[in-house]
Design a protein around this motif. Structure first.
Motif, PDB file in Angstrom:
ATOM      1  N   VAL A 110       3.974   5.531  -5.742  1.00 46.51           N
ATOM      2  CA  VAL A 110       3.974   5.450  -7.333  1.00 46.51           C
ATOM      3  C   VAL A 110       2.928   6.491  -7.588  1.00 46.51           C
ATOM      4  N   ASP A 111       1.761   6.498  -7.005  1.00 44.88           N
ATOM      5  CA  ASP A 111       0.616   7.505  -7.405  1.00 44.88           C
ATOM      6  C   ASP A 111       1.105   8.949  -7.294  1.00 44.88           C
ATOM      7  N   SER A 112       2.214   9.142  -6.307  1.00 40.63           N
ATOM      8  CA  SER A 112       2.450  10.273  -6.034  1.00 40.63           C
ATOM      9  C   SER A 112       3.326  10.930  -7.103  1.00 40.63           C
ATOM     10  N   LEU A 166       3.604   9.501 -10.152  1.00 42.99           N
ATOM     11  CA  LEU A 166       2.636  10.031 -11.441  1.00 42.99           C
ATOM     12  C   LEU A 166       1.813  11.372 -11.192  1.00 42.99           C
ATOM     13  N   GLN A 167       1.409  11.853 -10.308  1.00 43.09           N
ATOM     14  CA  GLN A 167       0.911  12.947 -10.064  1.00 43.09           C
ATOM     15  C   GLN A 167       1.806  14.085 -10.456  1.00 43.09           C
ATOM     16  N   GLN A 208       2.463   1.562  -3.496  1.00 36.35           N
ATOM     17  CA  GLN A 208       1.302   2.261  -4.493  1.00 36.35           C
ATOM     18  C   GLN A 208       1.216   3.663  -4.205  1.00 36.35           C
ATOM     19  N   ARG A 209       1.295   4.411  -2.877  1.00 31.34           N
ATOM     20  CA  ARG A 209       0.915   5.689  -2.686  1.00 31.34           C
ATOM     21  C   ARG A 209       1.939   6.473  -3.153  1.00 31.34           C
ATOM     22  N   ASP A 241       0.731  -0.954   0.151  1.00 32.61           N
ATOM     23  CA  ASP A 241      -0.085   0.142   0.029  1.00 32.61           C
ATOM     24  C   ASP A 241       0.827   1.157   0.171  1.00 32.61           C
TER      25      ASP A 241
END
Length: 79
Positions: A39-41, A43-44, A36-37, A33
């Protein structure tokens, strides 16, 4: 991208490599988790990441930080 990656403590290694992939990152997080947070950050932040692949290490077969300098110095094939 490279400047941004240097500021992320969870990314412990980043190699620029040739071939079909531009960079290889070694990432250490508490759990999937948290990964993934992260990676998401990334990408943003729009750092130019078009796609990414994730591979989870399930077992370290060999993970040495010591280089075999003596063996390289004594390499008989270099003559």
């Amino acid at each position: 991208f490279e400047r941004a990656i240097r500021t992320v403590p969870e990314i412990v290694t980043c190699w620029s490599i040739g071939g079909g992939i531009d960079y290889l990152l070694k990432v250490v997080t508490r759990d999937i988790d948290a990964y993934q947070r992260l990676v998401d950050s990334l990408l943003q932040r729009e750092l130019g990441i078009d796609r990414y692949f994730t591979y989870i290490v399930t077992k370290a077969v060999k993970d040495s930080t010591v280089f075999p300098l003596e063996a390289l110095a004594n390499d008989s094939t270099r003559e």
